[in-house]
Design an enzyme around this catalytic site. Structure first.
Site, PDB file in Angstrom:
ATOM      1  N   CYS A  12     119.838 -63.895  -9.402  1.00  0.00           N
ATOM      2  CA  CYS A  12     120.172 -63.485 -10.767  1.00  0.00           C
ATOM      3  C   CYS A  12     118.938 -62.862 -11.421  1.00  0.00           C
ATOM      4  O   CYS A  12     117.810 -62.975 -10.919  1.00  0.00           O
ATOM      5  CB  CYS A  12     120.663 -64.670 -11.576  1.00  0.00           C
ATOM      6  SG  CYS A  12     119.402 -65.922 -11.806  1.00  0.00           S
ATOM      7  N   CYS A  92     113.453 -68.342 -17.492  1.00  0.00           N
ATOM      8  CA  CYS A  92     114.533 -67.355 -17.615  1.00  0.00           C
ATOM      9  C   CYS A  92     114.767 -67.060 -19.094  1.00  0.00           C
ATOM     10  O   CYS A  92     114.896 -67.989 -19.891  1.00  0.00           O
ATOM     11  CB  CYS A  92     115.809 -67.908 -16.975  1.00  0.00           C
ATOM     12  SG  CYS A  92     117.262 -66.942 -17.417  1.00  0.00           S
ATOM     13  N   HIS A 120     118.818 -82.427 -14.809  1.00  0.00           N
ATOM     14  CA  HIS A 120     118.392 -81.088 -14.383  1.00  0.00           C
ATOM     15  C   HIS A 120     117.196 -80.660 -15.231  1.00  0.00           C
ATOM     16  O   HIS A 120     117.197 -80.841 -16.448  1.00  0.00           O
ATOM     17  CB  HIS A 120     119.554 -80.106 -14.543  1.00  0.00           C
ATOM     18  CG  HIS A 120     119.295 -78.778 -13.895  1.00  0.00           C
ATOM     19  ND1 HIS A 120     118.456 -77.842 -14.440  1.00  0.00           N
ATOM     20  CD2 HIS A 120     119.759 -78.248 -12.734  1.00  0.00           C
ATOM     21  CE1 HIS A 120     118.426 -76.775 -13.650  1.00  0.00           C
ATOM     22  NE2 HIS A 120     119.201 -77.001 -12.603  1.00  0.00           N
ATOM     23  N   GLU A 122     116.228 -77.846 -16.368  1.00  0.00           N
ATOM     24  CA  GLU A 122     116.574 -76.954 -17.481  1.00  0.00           C
ATOM     25  C   GLU A 122     117.030 -77.773 -18.685  1.00  0.00           C
ATOM     26  O   GLU A 122     116.595 -77.532 -19.819  1.00  0.00           O
ATOM     27  CB  GLU A 122     117.691 -75.975 -17.067  1.00  0.00           C
ATOM     28  CG  GLU A 122     118.171 -75.112 -18.236  1.00  0.00           C
ATOM     29  CD  GLU A 122     119.383 -74.242 -17.877  1.00  0.00           C
ATOM     30  OE1 GLU A 122     119.484 -73.765 -16.730  1.00  0.00           O
ATOM     31  OE2 GLU A 122     120.247 -74.045 -18.766  1.00  0.00           O
ATOM     32  N   ASN A 219     129.486 -68.877  -2.332  1.00  0.00           N
ATOM     33  CA  ASN A 219     129.549 -67.695  -3.199  1.00  0.00           C
ATOM     34  C   ASN A 219     129.453 -66.405  -2.391  1.00  0.00           C
ATOM     35  O   ASN A 219     130.038 -65.397  -2.754  1.00  0.00           O
ATOM     36  CB  ASN A 219     128.502 -67.783  -4.334  1.00  0.00           C
ATOM     37  CG  ASN A 219     127.149 -67.296  -3.919  1.00  0.00           C
ATOM     38  OD1 ASN A 219     126.901 -66.099  -3.897  1.00  0.00           O
ATOM     39  ND2 ASN A 219     126.267 -68.209  -3.549  1.00  0.00           N
TER      40      ASN A 219
END
Lengths: 279, 279
Positions: A12, A92, A120, A122, A219
């Protein structure tokens, strides 16, 4: 033969950006793993001497420290700053936006819910930026809301950037039905969905499609299935050694896409091999 | 025999309040029909000389004007005030809250969506209070959102008080998926649901239940079905003339509830008849 990359593919935006930042800062150290991909972390170590610190105690004066894509906690950021280091922020930008939203929520009026995984990095980082640490709650399910004693009758809800939108809406809806006002910040990133949409668009315009990624990667297989639907000459390969250049014979337009865990250098090797054959 | 009324029954809070207000102001006039129930409007006319104006032109100096439960538009309110009248506000407090929410939304940051019927007097009233009349939209379906050119990337959404919550969430969810920030104000009133919950609770504790309401009324039949489920001796009647007092013979606890279009006086007549039999 014309070779075209999908408008969104592979890593990404935030991961690509972090890798670029790391490559520009040789012999620095990341605070925690830069991204969740061991092959790429190994490559950065081998080619760019990017080290990895697990705790703040390892940090030395004048170190160049790269903040990981997931961000770090406010407390750790303050400690890093106090250690006289050169801080390079590879968080990010979508995570930074999320941190800023939480930082700016009026804690005198709103309780805060983070839809995400409390363990997590994040989420731990994002949570740490809230003004009122006693009125912010991390949940993954609707049921968990029942156990919370909210301090306000207004709630703001944000989401970990990689979460599923349907599940996020379930939690938001429960809040909407039970609170006077709910401020919903849809902070979920569209990266996976964007890769799929871009594969669809490109495969419609290609007479051969190369999908690069792990054959066990869910994916990547999804991308391959979408590609096959619109371009019957679609091939799934893990790297350039699996590329049979005869596939491209007599083709005019070759489309390339890659799964979310495929580093750019693997994609570039495939493109190089295609170009060489083409010459 | 003990006679108990459900904790919520019949007319909602806002309608009951408006009727009480009207009864205290004999020989006044309402601006538009006070409530959506012709029998009750007739009764107020016959017993309290409450007239009905359809347009502002009918209003005369020194009139006492009762504002209907659904509220009126800002423009009409200002005109009424300029006409030197005695204004009695019977707007449902939940509708007033909704008007105030819309009035206070920061129109420099948020576009506004009202989930409701654009032709309903409540919605026309609420809409009129928005600061920016060019950036407020009334929709009843998700599809209608596609036709709107929103002026901001943040949206606030409110609902007509009597709307269905599931459909409201559908519209709110579409906004959440497409906008940076969505402020959701759940302004839907629980009156119908509360009547059902209260009927359930009361029927569990009663050995006879009288449900009063129109036999063709959908919400009354729903109450009757709930009542039967928990109290097998449940009866549905339209008014006291249909009450067979022998039903209550040897019963200890009689519960009473009523549909949303049943005026209090019909309920009171039933209670009186039960009490007389009981004496």
């Amino acid at each position: 033969m014309q070779i075209r990359l999908a408008s969104h593919y592979g890593f990404c935006f935030g991961v690509k950006r972090a890798i670029n930042i790391a490559q520009k800062h040789k012999s620095s150290n990341t605070m925690g793993p830069l991204i969740h991909n061991q092959n790429e972390i190994d490559r950065l170590k081998n080619s760019f001497d990017i080290g990895l610190y697990h705790t703040l105690d390892e940090v030395k004066k004048n170190d160049t420290i790269i903040i990981r894509t997931h961000g770090i906690t406010k407390e750790n950021m303050l400690k890093l700053k106090s250690k006289d280091t050169n801080i390079i922020n590879a968080t990010c930008p979508y995570v930074t936006t999320l941190q800023n939203i939480v930082k700016n929520i009026d804690d005198t009026s709103y309780s805060i819910v983070i839809f995400g995984d409390a363990k997590h990095p994040e989420v731990m980082g994002v949570k740490s930026w809230a003004k009122n640490q006693k009125d912010i709650y991390v949940v993954l399910t609707v049921e968990e809301l029942d156990d919370i004693s909210f301090k306000h009758d207004k709630v703001a809800i944000v989401a970990q950037t990689t979460r599923n939108k349907e599940k996020f809406l379930e939690v938001a809806n429960k809040l909407i039905l039970n609170f006077k006002e709910v401020k919903v910040f849809n902070t979920i990133c569209d990266a996976t969905l964007q890769n799929q949409e871009a594969t669809k668009d490109l495969s419609k315009e290609s007479d051969i499609m190369i999908v690069i990624g792990g054959k066990n990667s869910s994916n990547t297989r999804q991308l391959f299935n979408i590609s096959k639907e619109f371009c019957k000459d679609s091939y799934l390969i893990e790297n350039s050694s699996e590329l049979d250049t005869s596939w491209a014979k007599d083709k005019q337009k070759c489309g390339i896409t890659a799964g979310a865990s495929t580093p750019d250098w693997i994609i570039e090797e495939v493109i190089e091999k295609l170009k060489e054959t083409n010459e």
